[in-house]
Motif scaffolding. Structure first.
Motif, short mmCIF file in Angstrom:
data_model
loop_
_atom_site.label_atom_id
_atom_site.label_comp_id
_atom_site.label_asym_id
_atom_site.label_seq_id
_atom_site.Cartn_x
_atom_site.Cartn_y
_atom_site.Cartn_z
N ALA A 17 -18.85 -15.37 -18.90
CA ALA A 17 -18.23 -16.20 -17.86
C ALA A 17 -17.83 -17.54 -18.47
CB ALA A 17 -19.20 -16.39 -16.69
N VAL A 18 -16.75 -17.50 -19.24
CA VAL A 18 -16.32 -18.68 -20.01
C VAL A 18 -15.97 -19.86 -19.11
CG1 VAL A 18 -14.68 -19.53 -21.72
CG2 VAL A 18 -15.56 -17.19 -21.88
N PRO A 19 -15.15 -19.71 -18.06
CA PRO A 19 -14.80 -20.88 -17.24
C PRO A 19 -16.01 -21.55 -16.61
CG PRO A 19 -13.32 -19.06 -16.78
CD PRO A 19 -14.42 -18.50 -17.60
N ALA A 20 -16.98 -20.77 -16.15
CA ALA A 20 -18.14 -21.36 -15.48
C ALA A 20 -18.98 -22.18 -16.46
CB ALA A 20 -18.99 -20.25 -14.85
N ARG A 21 -19.25 -21.63 -17.61
CA ARG A 21 -20.12 -22.32 -18.55
C ARG A 21 -19.43 -23.50 -19.23
NH1 ARG A 21 -24.31 -18.36 -21.58
NH2 ARG A 21 -24.95 -20.43 -22.27
N VAL A 22 -18.15 -23.36 -19.53
CA VAL A 22 -17.43 -24.47 -20.17
C VAL A 22 -17.28 -25.63 -19.20
CG1 VAL A 22 -15.21 -25.17 -21.12
CG2 VAL A 22 -16.24 -23.03 -21.86
N SER A 23 -16.91 -25.35 -17.95
CA SER A 23 -16.75 -26.43 -16.97
C SER A 23 -18.08 -27.13 -16.70
CB SER A 23 -16.17 -25.87 -15.67
OG SER A 23 -17.04 -24.87 -15.13
N LEU A 24 -19.18 -26.38 -16.65
CA LEU A 24 -20.49 -26.99 -16.44
C LEU A 24 -20.86 -27.88 -17.62
CD1 LEU A 24 -23.05 -27.27 -14.75
CD2 LEU A 24 -23.93 -25.20 -15.87
N GLY A 25 -20.61 -27.41 -18.83
CA GLY A 25 -20.95 -28.21 -20.01
C GLY A 25 -20.11 -29.47 -20.11
N ILE A 26 -18.81 -29.37 -19.86
CA ILE A 26 -17.95 -30.55 -19.93
C ILE A 26 -18.30 -31.55 -18.83
CG2 ILE A 26 -15.57 -31.35 -19.77
CD1 ILE A 26 -16.26 -29.93 -22.36
N THR A 27 -18.64 -31.06 -17.65
CA THR A 27 -19.01 -31.96 -16.55
C THR A 27 -20.25 -32.77 -16.88
OG1 THR A 27 -18.03 -30.44 -14.93
CG2 THR A 27 -19.61 -32.07 -14.11
N THR A 28 -21.26 -32.13 -17.42
CA THR A 28 -22.49 -32.86 -17.78
C THR A 28 -22.26 -33.84 -18.91
OG1 THR A 28 -23.08 -30.96 -19.18
CG2 THR A 28 -24.04 -31.04 -16.97
N VAL A 29 -21.42 -33.48 -19.88
CA VAL A 29 -21.12 -34.41 -20.98
C VAL A 29 -20.39 -35.64 -20.46
CG1 VAL A 29 -19.73 -34.70 -23.06
CG2 VAL A 29 -21.15 -32.67 -22.80
N LEU A 30 -19.39 -35.45 -19.59
CA LEU A 30 -18.65 -36.58 -19.05
C LEU A 30 -19.53 -37.46 -18.16
CD1 LEU A 30 -15.21 -34.92 -18.20
CD2 LEU A 30 -15.79 -36.34 -20.17
N THR A 31 -20.42 -36.83 -17.40
CA THR A 31 -21.33 -37.62 -16.55
C THR A 31 -22.27 -38.46 -17.39
OG1 THR A 31 -21.22 -35.86 -14.89
CG2 THR A 31 -22.98 -37.48 -14.67
N MET A 32 -22.80 -37.89 -18.47
CA MET A 32 -23.66 -38.66 -19.36
C MET A 32 -22.90 -39.81 -20.00
SD MET A 32 -26.79 -37.79 -19.36
CE MET A 32 -27.14 -38.80 -20.79
N THR A 33 -21.64 -39.58 -20.36
CA THR A 33 -20.83 -40.66 -20.93
C THR A 33 -20.64 -41.78 -19.93
OG1 THR A 33 -19.67 -39.01 -22.28
CG2 THR A 33 -18.64 -41.17 -22.05
N THR A 34 -20.42 -41.44 -18.66
CA THR A 34 -20.27 -42.46 -17.61
C THR A 34 -21.55 -43.27 -17.43
OG1 THR A 34 -18.67 -41.03 -16.49
CG2 THR A 34 -19.63 -42.83 -15.21
N ILE A 35 -22.69 -42.59 -17.45
CA ILE A 35 -23.97 -43.29 -17.29
C ILE A 35 -24.20 -44.26 -18.45
CG2 ILE A 35 -26.47 -42.98 -17.23
CD1 ILE A 35 -26.04 -40.37 -15.74
N ILE A 36 -23.95 -43.81 -19.67
CA ILE A 36 -24.15 -44.66 -20.84
C ILE A 36 -23.23 -45.87 -20.80
CG2 ILE A 36 -23.91 -44.75 -23.35
CD1 ILE A 36 -24.80 -41.83 -23.45
N THR A 37 -21.98 -45.65 -20.40
CA THR A 37 -21.03 -46.77 -20.31
C THR A 37 -21.45 -47.78 -19.25
OG1 THR A 37 -19.25 -45.26 -21.00
CG2 THR A 37 -18.61 -47.35 -19.99
N GLY A 38 -21.89 -47.30 -18.09
CA GLY A 38 -22.32 -48.21 -17.03
C GLY A 38 -23.54 -49.01 -17.41
N VAL A 39 -24.52 -48.38 -18.06
CA VAL A 39 -25.72 -49.10 -18.47
C VAL A 39 -25.38 -50.13 -19.54
CG1 VAL A 39 -27.97 -48.85 -19.57
CG2 VAL A 39 -27.27 -47.23 -17.81
N SER A 40 -24.53 -49.77 -20.49
CA SER A 40 -24.16 -50.71 -21.56
C SER A 40 -23.41 -51.92 -21.00
CB SER A 40 -23.28 -50.00 -22.59
OG SER A 40 -23.99 -48.93 -23.18
N ALA A 41 -22.61 -51.72 -19.96
CA ALA A 41 -21.87 -52.84 -19.36
C ALA A 41 -22.78 -53.80 -18.61
CB ALA A 41 -20.79 -52.31 -18.44
#
Length: 254
Positions: free
Chosen positions: A82-106
């Motif tokens: 199930a490539v679309p399900a797993r890829v979308s889940l992985g990309i979503t978590t990576v982008l969310t972690m990037t947003t959290i790191i950026t917000g904390v650093s600011a």
């Protein structure tokens, strides 16, 4: 000459309230300060020892980070085709972690050293990133495994990945699932049953090794040829490693 008349009792901190810190203790002192233009002057000092309110950061930073890392583990239980399900889940978590790191650093002071929250955030980001890499490896080994089986004739000719996904438990209402055609029996594919050992063979004596331990290379090749085992091991390795990291982190920084 200026000095503190009552020492620590000269200042009351009961009425002082800070939004992100609370005052653990303070030390009043006095001394002389030299100015090159006018000379020496007496000066009063107070050294405050502050402690940060951790509950605010637990709600805003640590708990969301933990949830994102745990959410990335859900892909280990999703079918590997199930490539679309797993890829979308992985990309979503990576982008969310990037947003959290950026917000904390600011919101933090721009300092040159590494803070404790930076260690936790980047370690959690590494776990999320490795979960995406894990699926990339699983998908690659699955493709190689199916190509080898197709070349050896273990899979039927009209075999396709979408049909395999339907058989693996993923529901697809637009796929007409038909049973795989049986392979014709040829002399090359006929299974031969080896003769059973006669009762006259001597039994194994004491000290005879009945099995041989596999080498590391053979174990890796076995896992690569059975890619579903990577997901099975990841379901255990990732949570245990993250739990161990949290224990070490909170023992050091608590």
């Amino acid at each position: 000459m200026l000095y503190w008349k009552n020492g620590n009792d000269s200042l009351r901190t009961d009425e002082i309230a800070l939004s992100q810190f609370f005052i653990e203790e303070f030390h009043p002192s006095y001394g002389l300060a030299f100015y090159s233009s006018t000379g020496w002057y007496n000066r009063l000092y107070i050294n405050f020892i502050l402690r940060r309110h951790i509950f605010f950061f637990m709600l805003q930073t640590y708990f969301p980070t933990m949830l994102m890392v745990m959410l990335s583990w859900v892909s280990f239980w999703i079918d590997r085709r199930a490539v679309p399900a797993r890829v979308s889940l992985g990309i979503t978590t990576v982008l969310t972690m990037t947003t959290i790191i950026t917000g904390v650093s600011a919101s933090m002071p721009q300092v040159s050293y590494v803070k404790a929250v930076d260690i936790y955030l980047w370690a959690s980001f590494l776990f999320v990133f490795l979960s995406v890499i894990e699926y990339a490896a699983v998908n690659y080994f699955t493709t190689v495994e199916e190509m080898k089986k197709l070349q050896k004739g273990k899979l039927p000719v009209p075999y396709n990945a979408s049909q395999a996904m339907a058989y693996d438990g993923c529901f697809h209402d637009d796929i007409d699932v038909s049973p795989f055609p049986e392979l014709p029996t040829t002399p090359s594919t006929t299974r031969t049953i080896p003769p059973r050992a006669s009762s006259t063979d001597p039994p194994p004596t004491e000290g005879t090794r009945l099995w041989r331990k596999r080498s590391v290379g053979k174990n890796l090749r076995f896992i690569m040829s059975n890619s579903y085992m990577i997901d099975s091991y990841s379901r255990i390795i990732f949570p245990v490693a993250y739990l161990l990291f949290n224990i070490i982190y909170w023992c050091i920084y608590s």
